[in-house]
Motif scaffolding. Structure first.
Motif, PDB file in Angstrom:
ATOM      1  N   UNK A 522     -20.673 -26.707 141.666  1.00 51.17           N
ATOM      2  CA  UNK A 522     -21.765 -25.734 141.818  1.00 51.17           C
ATOM      3  C   UNK A 522     -21.498 -24.498 140.962  1.00 51.17           C
ATOM      4  N   UNK A 523     -20.264 -24.013 141.006  1.00 49.57           N
ATOM      5  CA  UNK A 523     -19.912 -22.836 140.197  1.00 49.57           C
ATOM      6  C   UNK A 523     -20.084 -23.142 138.707  1.00 49.57           C
ATOM      7  N   UNK A 524     -19.641 -24.316 138.327  1.00 49.78           N
ATOM      8  CA  UNK A 524     -19.762 -24.721 136.929  1.00 49.78           C
ATOM      9  C   UNK A 524     -21.234 -24.807 136.515  1.00 49.78           C
ATOM     10  N   UNK A 525     -22.061 -25.436 137.346  1.00 46.84           N
ATOM     11  CA  UNK A 525     -23.475 -25.598 136.999  1.00 46.84           C
ATOM     12  C   UNK A 525     -24.180 -24.258 136.872  1.00 46.84           C
ATOM     13  N   UNK A 526     -23.804 -23.313 137.738  1.00 45.98           N
ATOM     14  CA  UNK A 526     -24.388 -21.976 137.644  1.00 45.98           C
ATOM     15  C   UNK A 526     -24.099 -21.372 136.269  1.00 45.98           C
ATOM     16  N   UNK A 527     -22.860 -21.454 135.894  1.00 43.17           N
ATOM     17  CA  UNK A 527     -22.466 -20.917 134.595  1.00 43.17           C
ATOM     18  C   UNK A 527     -23.126 -21.683 133.455  1.00 43.17           C
ATOM     19  N   UNK A 528     -23.159 -22.982 133.587  1.00 47.53           N
ATOM     20  CA  UNK A 528     -23.726 -23.824 132.530  1.00 47.53           C
ATOM     21  C   UNK A 528     -25.184 -23.478 132.278  1.00 47.53           C
ATOM     22  N   UNK A 529     -25.912 -23.281 133.363  1.00 52.81           N
ATOM     23  CA  UNK A 529     -27.361 -23.082 133.219  1.00 52.81           C
ATOM     24  C   UNK A 529     -27.694 -21.752 132.548  1.00 52.81           C
ATOM     25  N   UNK A 530     -26.740 -20.839 132.498  1.00 55.22           N
ATOM     26  CA  UNK A 530     -26.988 -19.573 131.807  1.00 55.22           C
ATOM     27  C   UNK A 530     -27.227 -19.794 130.323  1.00 55.22           C
ATOM     28  N   UNK A 531     -26.696 -20.875 129.818  1.00 56.13           N
ATOM     29  CA  UNK A 531     -26.902 -21.201 128.409  1.00 56.13           C
ATOM     30  C   UNK A 531     -28.352 -21.515 128.073  1.00 56.13           C
ATOM     31  N   UNK A 532     -29.141 -21.749 129.099  1.00 54.10           N
ATOM     32  CA  UNK A 532     -30.561 -22.030 128.856  1.00 54.10           C
ATOM     33  C   UNK A 532     -31.331 -20.756 128.530  1.00 54.10           C
ATOM     34  N   UNK A 533     -30.902 -19.653 129.171  1.00 49.54           N
ATOM     35  CA  UNK A 533     -31.621 -18.393 128.982  1.00 49.54           C
ATOM     36  C   UNK A 533     -31.146 -17.673 127.730  1.00 49.54           C
ATOM     37  N   UNK A 534     -29.903 -17.877 127.392  1.00 51.74           N
ATOM     38  CA  UNK A 534     -29.360 -17.100 126.293  1.00 51.74           C
ATOM     39  C   UNK A 534     -28.404 -17.957 125.470  1.00 51.74           C
ATOM     40  N   UNK A 535     -28.634 -18.005 124.172  1.00 51.66           N
ATOM     41  CA  UNK A 535     -27.781 -18.806 123.298  1.00 51.66           C
ATOM     42  C   UNK A 535     -26.336 -18.300 123.308  1.00 51.66           C
ATOM     43  N   UNK A 536     -26.163 -17.001 123.543  1.00 49.44           N
ATOM     44  CA  UNK A 536     -24.810 -16.441 123.593  1.00 49.44           C
ATOM     45  C   UNK A 536     -23.978 -17.087 124.682  1.00 49.44           C
ATOM     46  N   UNK A 537     -24.664 -17.551 125.714  1.00 44.04           N
ATOM     47  CA  UNK A 537     -23.958 -18.090 126.870  1.00 44.04           C
ATOM     48  C   UNK A 537     -23.677 -19.580 126.710  1.00 44.04           C
ATOM     49  N   UNK A 538     -24.135 -20.158 125.627  1.00 42.04           N
ATOM     50  CA  UNK A 538     -23.806 -21.563 125.397  1.00 42.04           C
ATOM     51  C   UNK A 538     -22.316 -21.671 125.049  1.00 42.04           C
ATOM     52  N   UNK A 539     -21.728 -22.763 125.441  1.00 44.30           N
ATOM     53  CA  UNK A 539     -20.299 -22.935 125.199  1.00 44.30           C
ATOM     54  C   UNK A 539     -20.040 -23.264 123.738  1.00 44.30           C
ATOM     55  N   UNK A 540     -20.894 -24.112 123.215  1.00 45.31           N
ATOM     56  CA  UNK A 540     -20.724 -24.520 121.822  1.00 45.31           C
ATOM     57  C   UNK A 540     -21.463 -23.539 120.923  1.00 45.31           C
ATOM     58  N   UNK A 541     -20.728 -22.836 120.099  1.00 46.52           N
ATOM     59  CA  UNK A 541     -21.315 -21.903 119.148  1.00 46.52           C
ATOM     60  C   UNK A 541     -21.168 -22.521 117.757  1.00 46.52           C
ATOM     61  N   UNK A 542     -22.253 -23.115 117.301  1.00 46.83           N
ATOM     62  CA  UNK A 542     -22.204 -23.839 116.028  1.00 46.83           C
ATOM     63  C   UNK A 542     -21.726 -22.901 114.912  1.00 46.83           C
ATOM     64  N   UNK A 543     -20.775 -23.384 114.136  1.00 46.05           N
ATOM     65  CA  UNK A 543     -20.297 -22.611 112.993  1.00 46.05           C
ATOM     66  C   UNK A 543     -19.242 -21.573 113.344  1.00 46.05           C
ATOM     67  N   UNK A 544     -18.870 -21.496 114.619  1.00 48.49           N
ATOM     68  CA  UNK A 544     -17.858 -20.509 115.018  1.00 48.49           C
ATOM     69  C   UNK A 544     -16.815 -21.190 115.909  1.00 48.49           C
ATOM     70  N   UNK A 545     -15.797 -21.705 115.269  1.00 50.03           N
ATOM     71  CA  UNK A 545     -14.820 -22.516 115.992  1.00 50.03           C
ATOM     72  C   UNK A 545     -14.058 -21.708 117.036  1.00 50.03           C
ATOM     73  N   UNK A 546     -13.579 -20.530 116.672  1.00 54.03           N
ATOM     74  CA  UNK A 546     -12.725 -19.803 117.614  1.00 54.03           C
ATOM     75  C   UNK A 546     -13.528 -19.376 118.848  1.00 54.03           C
ATOM     76  N   UNK A 547     -14.775 -18.975 118.617  1.00 56.19           N
ATOM     77  CA  UNK A 547     -15.626 -18.586 119.742  1.00 56.19           C
ATOM     78  C   UNK A 547     -15.897 -19.794 120.651  1.00 56.19           C
ATOM     79  N   UNK A 548     -16.174 -20.927 120.037  1.00 62.64           N
ATOM     80  CA  UNK A 548     -16.430 -22.134 120.819  1.00 62.64           C
ATOM     81  C   UNK A 548     -15.201 -22.515 121.629  1.00 62.64           C
ATOM     82  N   UNK A 549     -14.062 -22.456 121.001  1.00 67.32           N
ATOM     83  CA  UNK A 549     -12.830 -22.811 121.718  1.00 67.32           C
ATOM     84  C   UNK A 549     -12.588 -21.875 122.894  1.00 67.32           C
ATOM     85  N   UNK A 550     -12.846 -20.587 122.664  1.00 61.49           N
ATOM     86  CA  UNK A 550     -12.617 -19.605 123.715  1.00 61.49           C
ATOM     87  C   UNK A 550     -13.460 -19.920 124.938  1.00 61.49           C
ATOM     88  N   UNK A 551     -14.696 -20.357 124.714  1.00 56.71           N
ATOM     89  CA  UNK A 551     -15.600 -20.625 125.835  1.00 56.71           C
ATOM     90  C   UNK A 551     -15.360 -22.004 126.443  1.00 56.71           C
TER      91      UNK A 551
END
Length: 578
Positions: A522-551
């Motif tokens: 449930x906690x994970x899904x809450x966090x995951x769904x934030x990526x729908x409202x804001x691209x910043x909150x997506x885990x995968x940041x295309x073209x930015x490896x270190x940022x993607x890894x951090x998330x």
RNA sequence: GCUCCCUUAGCUCAACUGGAUAGAGCAGUCGACUUCUAAUCGACAGGCUGAGGGUUCGAGUCCUUCAGGGAGCGCCA
């Protein structure tokens, strides 16, 4: 890495300081001091009851103790704040870095969550132990799944676990089996047969009868029981154990040892077990009182050999020999548990069905007597399963030969759904198992909920890898970073995992694992769904490896723990669900 | 009659073994899909924890009485 245990150590150290400074008196018992997650997250990250537990012993007001303790704790770098609340709770907030460390620990320490609670102690878990007279039915399934998960849980918590099945192949029920197979054997030879009361009419014996014919031809035709009973008994129980082993495999249930009741007879094992009780003065000849209230019609006083189980907590003494001098079913059970005690286990666990409830006290009495109270025996009863379809009960009458087998249920709903559903319940509460509900792939059915979360994480990682990013756990651990409150909330839940494993193992309650997994999801899904409202909150940041890894480090850690938890329950953690 | 288990929201169940304002899912009402997988998320509403008494700083949890449901109660396993 158990943050709660670490924090408790800090609290204990602070208490020691207070004793040294003579704020607290000497000789206090800190055993009941606990550090727990607070019920309400607004209260902080952890809470300790130290002040309240010690107030009476120290003859001080709880709040005064808490006030003195707080500054000692905030002196530690890991603790950001300590606040006195309510009747004397001390609410602690941990430094932000603690949570990032948890994520790193999950990713780098393959033993994260495992515990040394068990200290390698030898535990024997006996479960299923269904009579070898037919395939497993739904009722057995619950005990099988429960025992299996319990064994895995104890193993995970640092015990040395043996999974054992006791084959009751020594009693009258296997004679009945043999006679039933004989009828099928005659049938295979083209004879008309009738299944009277007291035989097993189930279809599953047809093949056994035919196999017997293949093996012995017409050797047993027109012969009395004395010519074939013992041979067919062996042949049939072996065939039934093959069926049962097959069913166990379908359910994903493991066994280390199969212990045969028959091996106790004619080997002196029963005699020596009884003798060891006799030496302790616990065996005598006597007449039992008739059961009160419901007095059987044919009851009459008879002298029997009795075990003085009342000396070890039972309500009445129990017969170990029938009035005709033969052993009762209890005698081989005593011998079997004597054998377990001799095998030097530190702890025994029996998983029985609810219909053996009346058996608990005498078994505990026997083990207590046999081991001089040294070997603890915990008996877990699994309550009945009411199998439903569309709200209507599905019949399971063994006598009629139409009972619903474990294999039927696996066919209907699948292994993962059976296991998770049966484990999302305390063992001692009855269970309604509706195959329609369990077949649904929605939120009504927690197994898919948890598995889906795992698949989502793995899907993100697969996409990142397709972008050429390094998704190794080592790289992720290096980059891990928690940017958002929702990230921290997930990490906090991860931090609870090692503690929860210990609690579940201490209480022998694997259902706690299942509930934890749902909460983490449930906690994970809450966090995951934030990526729908804001691209910043997506885990995968295309073209930015270190940022993607951090998330992604965080959610990879979630997947690792989900996978470990599902593993304990014997449920698969799929990488993909479409 | 006796022993053991159970009783928590309309339903199915939790509550970390005595901790703070008893929590989830489903069902109900409202909202969010050109998705890093909506098998999902957010919000509202829902309770005298079967009833009474006791123990203590504090009880759904421990003790006790009672009610309701289940399992069992010598020569079946």
């Amino acid at each position: 890495m158990n943050l709660f245990a670490q924090t408790r150590d800090l609290v204990l150290a602070a208490l020691d300081e207070l004793v040294e400074e003579r704020v607290l008196p000497e000789g206090l018992d800190f055993a009941n001091v606990a550090v727990e997650p607070p019920r309400d997250a607004a209260h902080g990250d952890m809470a300790t009851n130290a002040a309240m537990v010690l107030a009476k012993l120290a003859k001080m007001k709880p709040r005064d103790i808490a006030e003195a303790l707080a500054p000692k704790l905030t002196a530690a770098s890991q603790i950001e704040s300590a606040e006195v609340a309510g009747p004397g709770f001390l609410n602690l907030r941990l430094a932000h870095g603690s949570w990032t460390k948890i994520v790193e620990a999950v990713l780098t320490d393959s033993r994260f969550g495992r515990s040394d609670l068990g200290q390698g102690a030898k535990v024997n878990v006996e479960y299923v132990s269904a009579n070898p007279t037919g395939p497993l039915h739904v009722g057995h399934t619950r005990g099988a799944v429960f025992g299996d998960a319990l064994a895995s849980l104890l193993d995970y918590a640092g015990y040395d676990v043996t999974r054992e099945y006791y084959i009751s192949d020594g009693g009258a029920q296997v004679d009945v089996l043999a006679r039933s197979v004989y009828l099928r054997y005659l049938e295979a030879h083209g004879q008309e047969v009738a299944f009277e009361d007291g035989t097993y009419p189930g279809d599953y014996l047809i093949a056994v009868g035919a196999a017997l014919k293949d093996k012995v031809g017409d050797a047993y035709l027109d012969k009395g029981e004395q010519y074939w009973l013992s041979e067919i008994r062996d042949f049939a129980t072996e065939a039934m154990m093959d069926l049962i082993r097959h069913d166990l495999k379908l359910l994903g249930v493991q066994m280390d040892t199969f212990f045969s009741e028959k091996s106790l007879y004619g080997t002196g094992l029963i005699e020596s077990a009884i003798k060891s009780l006799d030496i302790k003065g616990l065996i005598y000849n006597g007449v039992l009182e008739p059961p009160k209230g419901k007095k059987p019609e044919d009851w009459e006083p008879r002298e029997q050999t009795l075990f003085k189980s009342t000396e070890h907590g039972d309500d009445v003494d129990r017969p170990i020999k029938k009035s005709d001098g033969a052993w009762t079913y209890f005698a081989p059970d005593i011998a079997y548990h004597y054998d377990k005690v001799q095998r030097d286990y530190d702890m025994l666990i029996d998983v029985f069905g609810a219909d053996h409830g009346g058996y608990v006290k005498r078994m505990k009495a026997a083990v207590s007597a046999l081991s001089d109270g040294k070997t603890p025996l915990d008996i877990k009863l699994t309550q009945l399963v009411k199998l439903l379809q569309n709200g209507e009960p599905l019949k399971m009458s063994k006598r009629a030969g139409t009972f619903v087998t474990a294999a039927d249920v696996v066919d209907m709903v699948g292994r993962d759904a059976i296991r998770f559903t049966m484990l999302t319940r305390k063992n001692d509460a009855p269970l309604d198992f509706d195959v329609d509900v369990v077949r649904q792939t929605n939120n009504d059915n927690p197994v898919f909920y948890v598995q889906y979360a795992h698949a989502r994480v793995q899907s993100v990682i697969a996409k990142a890898q397709a972008e050429g990013m390094d998704m190794s756990d080592a790289a992720l651990a290096q980059a891990a970073r928690l940017d958002h409150d929702a990230d921290v909330a997930v990490a906090k839940k991860l931090a609870e995992w090692p503690r929860l494993v210990e609690i579940a193992a201490k209480t022998n309650e694997p259902h706690k694992i299942a509930f934890y997994l749902s909460e983490l999801t449930a906690k994970f899904n809450t966090r995951y769904s934030m990526g729908r409202d804001s691209d910043d909150m997506k885990f995968l940041q295309i073209g930015n490896t270190s940022e993607s890894q951090a998330k992604i480090a965080l959610i990879r850690a979630v997947a690792v723990v989900l996978s470990a938890g599902l593993g304990i329950l014997g449920v698969s953690a799929p990488d993909e669900m479409r």
